[in-house]
Every structure is written in C-alpha cells, then in structure tokens.
Design a protein around this motif. Structure first.
Motif, PDB file in Angstrom:
ATOM      1  N   ALA A  96      40.161  38.791  46.695  1.00  0.00           N
ATOM      2  CA  ALA A  96      39.850  38.188  45.392  1.00  0.00           C
ATOM      3  C   ALA A  96      38.653  38.877  44.738  1.00  0.00           C
ATOM      4  N   SER A  97      38.699  40.203  44.717  1.00  0.00           N
ATOM      5  CA  SER A  97      37.597  40.968  44.142  1.00  0.00           C
ATOM      6  C   SER A  97      37.579  40.814  42.627  1.00  0.00           C
ATOM      7  N   SER A  98      36.567  41.376  42.042  1.00  0.00           N
ATOM      8  CA  SER A  98      36.452  41.297  40.587  1.00  0.00           C
ATOM      9  C   SER A  98      37.008  42.560  39.924  1.00  0.00           C
ATOM     10  N   LEU A  99      37.843  43.318  40.642  1.00  0.00           N
ATOM     11  CA  LEU A  99      38.450  44.503  40.044  1.00  0.00           C
ATOM     12  C   LEU A  99      39.266  44.109  38.818  1.00  0.00           C
ATOM     13  N   VAL A 100      39.208  44.926  37.818  1.00  0.00           N
ATOM     14  CA  VAL A 100      39.963  44.705  36.590  1.00  0.00           C
ATOM     15  C   VAL A 100      41.240  45.528  36.673  1.00  0.00           C
ATOM     16  N   PRO A 101      42.383  44.953  36.294  1.00  0.00           N
ATOM     17  CA  PRO A 101      43.630  45.723  36.332  1.00  0.00           C
ATOM     18  C   PRO A 101      43.490  47.017  35.534  1.00  0.00           C
ATOM     19  N   GLN A 102      44.085  48.082  36.071  1.00  0.00           N
ATOM     20  CA  GLN A 102      44.062  49.371  35.391  1.00  0.00           C
ATOM     21  C   GLN A 102      45.472  49.735  34.968  1.00  0.00           C
ATOM     22  N   GLY A 103      45.583  50.432  33.857  1.00  0.00           N
ATOM     23  CA  GLY A 103      46.901  50.798  33.358  1.00  0.00           C
ATOM     24  C   GLY A 103      47.654  49.549  32.944  1.00  0.00           C
ATOM     25  N   ASN A 104      48.932  49.501  33.267  1.00  0.00           N
ATOM     26  CA  ASN A 104      49.769  48.359  32.907  1.00  0.00           C
ATOM     27  C   ASN A 104      49.896  47.336  34.022  1.00  0.00           C
ATOM     28  N   CYS A 105      49.116  47.473  35.075  1.00  0.00           N
ATOM     29  CA  CYS A 105      49.223  46.542  36.202  1.00  0.00           C
ATOM     30  C   CYS A 105      48.852  45.136  35.757  1.00  0.00           C
ATOM     31  N   PRO A 106      49.634  44.145  36.181  1.00  0.00           N
ATOM     32  CA  PRO A 106      49.263  42.758  35.881  1.00  0.00           C
ATOM     33  C   PRO A 106      48.087  42.331  36.767  1.00  0.00           C
ATOM     34  N   LEU A 107      47.433  41.239  36.371  1.00  0.00           N
ATOM     35  CA  LEU A 107      46.362  40.682  37.197  1.00  0.00           C
ATOM     36  C   LEU A 107      46.938  40.363  38.571  1.00  0.00           C
ATOM     37  N   LEU A 108      46.282  40.833  39.605  1.00  0.00           N
ATOM     38  CA  LEU A 108      46.788  40.711  40.967  1.00  0.00           C
ATOM     39  C   LEU A 108      46.601  39.298  41.518  1.00  0.00           C
ATOM     40  N   THR A 109      47.649  38.743  42.102  1.00  0.00           N
ATOM     41  CA  THR A 109      47.524  37.528  42.890  1.00  0.00           C
ATOM     42  C   THR A 109      46.768  37.929  44.147  1.00  0.00           C
ATOM     43  N   SER A 110      45.806  37.131  44.579  1.00  0.00           N
ATOM     44  CA  SER A 110      44.979  37.533  45.715  1.00  0.00           C
ATOM     45  C   SER A 110      44.549  36.326  46.548  1.00  0.00           C
ATOM     46  N   VAL A 111      44.158  36.604  47.768  1.00  0.00           N
ATOM     47  CA  VAL A 111      43.643  35.580  48.664  1.00  0.00           C
ATOM     48  C   VAL A 111      42.122  35.675  48.675  1.00  0.00           C
ATOM     49  N   ASP A 112      41.459  34.577  48.380  1.00  0.00           N
ATOM     50  CA  ASP A 112      40.002  34.513  48.457  1.00  0.00           C
ATOM     51  C   ASP A 112      39.653  34.040  49.857  1.00  0.00           C
ATOM     52  N   SER A 113      39.082  34.935  50.625  1.00  0.00           N
ATOM     53  CA  SER A 113      38.883  34.664  52.048  1.00  0.00           C
ATOM     54  C   SER A 113      37.431  34.461  52.453  1.00  0.00           C
ATOM     55  N   SER A 114      36.521  34.272  51.516  1.00  0.00           N
ATOM     56  CA  SER A 114      35.102  34.046  51.795  1.00  0.00           C
ATOM     57  C   SER A 114      34.514  35.127  52.704  1.00  0.00           C
ATOM     58  N   PRO A 115      34.545  36.395  52.289  1.00  0.00           N
ATOM     59  CA  PRO A 115      34.063  37.473  53.150  1.00  0.00           C
ATOM     60  C   PRO A 115      32.592  37.340  53.534  1.00  0.00           C
ATOM     61  N   HIS A 116      31.771  36.753  52.657  1.00  0.00           N
ATOM     62  CA  HIS A 116      30.356  36.566  53.001  1.00  0.00           C
ATOM     63  C   HIS A 116      30.214  35.644  54.214  1.00  0.00           C
ATOM     64  N   ASP A 117      30.952  34.541  54.209  1.00  0.00           N
ATOM     65  CA  ASP A 117      30.895  33.608  55.339  1.00  0.00           C
ATOM     66  C   ASP A 117      31.412  34.264  56.623  1.00  0.00           C
ATOM     67  N   MET A 118      32.466  35.056  56.501  1.00  0.00           N
ATOM     68  CA  MET A 118      33.006  35.745  57.681  1.00  0.00           C
ATOM     69  C   MET A 118      31.998  36.726  58.250  1.00  0.00           C
ATOM     70  N   GLY A 119      31.347  37.470  57.386  1.00  0.00           N
ATOM     71  CA  GLY A 119      30.349  38.436  57.844  1.00  0.00           C
ATOM     72  C   GLY A 119      29.183  37.752  58.537  1.00  0.00           C
ATOM     73  N   ALA A 120      28.714  36.651  57.966  1.00  0.00           N
ATOM     74  CA  ALA A 120      27.597  35.918  58.565  1.00  0.00           C
ATOM     75  C   ALA A 120      27.986  35.372  59.940  1.00  0.00           C
ATOM     76  N   ALA A 121      29.203  34.831  60.045  1.00  0.00           N
ATOM     77  CA  ALA A 121      29.669  34.297  61.332  1.00  0.00           C
ATOM     78  C   ALA A 121      29.840  35.415  62.355  1.00  0.00           C
ATOM     79  N   ALA A 122      30.343  36.564  61.910  1.00  0.00           N
ATOM     80  CA  ALA A 122      30.515  37.695  62.831  1.00  0.00           C
ATOM     81  C   ALA A 122      29.169  38.132  63.396  1.00  0.00           C
ATOM     82  N   LEU A 123      28.158  38.183  62.552  1.00  0.00           N
ATOM     83  CA  LEU A 123      26.820  38.562  63.019  1.00  0.00           C
ATOM     84  C   LEU A 123      26.301  37.551  64.042  1.00  0.00           C
ATOM     85  N   GLN A 124      26.509  36.273  63.784  1.00  0.00           N
ATOM     86  CA  GLN A 124      26.069  35.243  64.737  1.00  0.00           C
ATOM     87  C   GLN A 124      26.794  35.388  66.071  1.00  0.00           C
ATOM     88  N   LEU A 125      28.089  35.702  66.032  1.00  0.00           N
ATOM     89  CA  LEU A 125      28.846  35.887  67.270  1.00  0.00           C
ATOM     90  C   LEU A 125      28.352  37.090  68.063  1.00  0.00           C
TER      91      LEU A 125
END
Length: 142
Positions: A79-108
């Motif tokens: 779920a990045s903030s990339l803007v569609p390029q060319g004629n590509c439609p806005l991408l359906t995406s999964v927002d996976s909370s990467p910040h939370d995952m990174g913090a948890a990985a560091l704790q592990l």
C-alpha cells in the motif's frame, strides 16, 4: 534477472521508480513474459510482492495489449504511495503495516541474541485491503 514476484531489482526498489522500464534493458521484461505465458494457461490474477512490482507488471501487460482489470487482475503488497504511471489504473494493494513488522522483527532478533535457546515465535499482524481499480472478475475465455 528480475522477478516481479520477488523484487530482486534493488536499484529500482531503492529509487522507488520504474526507471528503465520499457527500455531494451528493461529489468521487468522477463517477468512480463512469464505472466503472458501463464495467461495462456488460464491464470487471471497476480499478487505482486510490492506495489512497485505490481505497477511494473501492470504496465508491461498493458503495453502488450492486456486490459487491466478486464482481462487480468493485478494487486500489490505494501500500500505504498506510488502514483500510477502511464495508463495503469490505481493498484489494489494490501496494507501490511511494515513499520510494525520491522519493529517486531528487531525485538525478536534482540530476544534471540539475549537467549539463543528460546523457542521460535510466530507473530500475526493485521492487514487490510486497499481497493483500487486493478482488480475485477475473472475473464471468461471461450
């Protein structure tokens, strides 16, 4: 060699662009060719490992006459903030909370370093779907 499903194009990922896309040295060309072969076997949807890879796949397929989402669906993952390029439609995406995952990985890692014999842990994170215009019903081939 760049595989859209594993994002091994580190220079493109680092810059956050599709630089080089469509050029004779297009790092995404092999992945698009693979997707076209998979379409011949009936595949109608792809989930890319990032939005950057999803947009690259979308754009490559569209340049070869594939309609997104009428013919195939493409989703990203981050779920990045990339803007569609060319004629590509806005991408359906999964927002996976990467910040939370990174913090948890560091704790592990810190916990494992402190006590190497500790058992493996499994952590589950919530995620959500960010609807876009790159997905639709599977096409029916005759």
């Amino acid at each position: 060699n760049c595989d859209w499903s594993s994002d091994v194009c580190s220079s493109d990922l680092a810059s956050g662009t599709l630089e080089g896309y469509g050029s004779p040295t297009d790092p995404w060309a092999d992945a698009v060719a693979q997707a076209l072969e998979q379409m011949e076997r009936g595949v109608t949807a792809w989930m890319a490992s990032s939005d950057l890879a999803g947009y690259a796949l979308c754009r490559g397929l569209m340049q070869r006459g594939v309609r997104i989402p009428e013919d195939v669906s493409v989703t990203g993952f981050d779920a990045s903030s990339l803007v569609p390029q060319g004629n590509c439609p806005l991408l359906t995406s999964v927002d996976s909370s990467p910040h939370d995952m990174g913090a948890a990985a560091l704790q592990l890692v810190e916990a494992r370093l402190a006590k190497p014999s500790s058992p493996a842990m499994r952590i589950q994170f919530d995620c959500s779907l960010r609807p876009g215009q790159s997905t639709g019903p599977a096409s029916v081939s005759g």
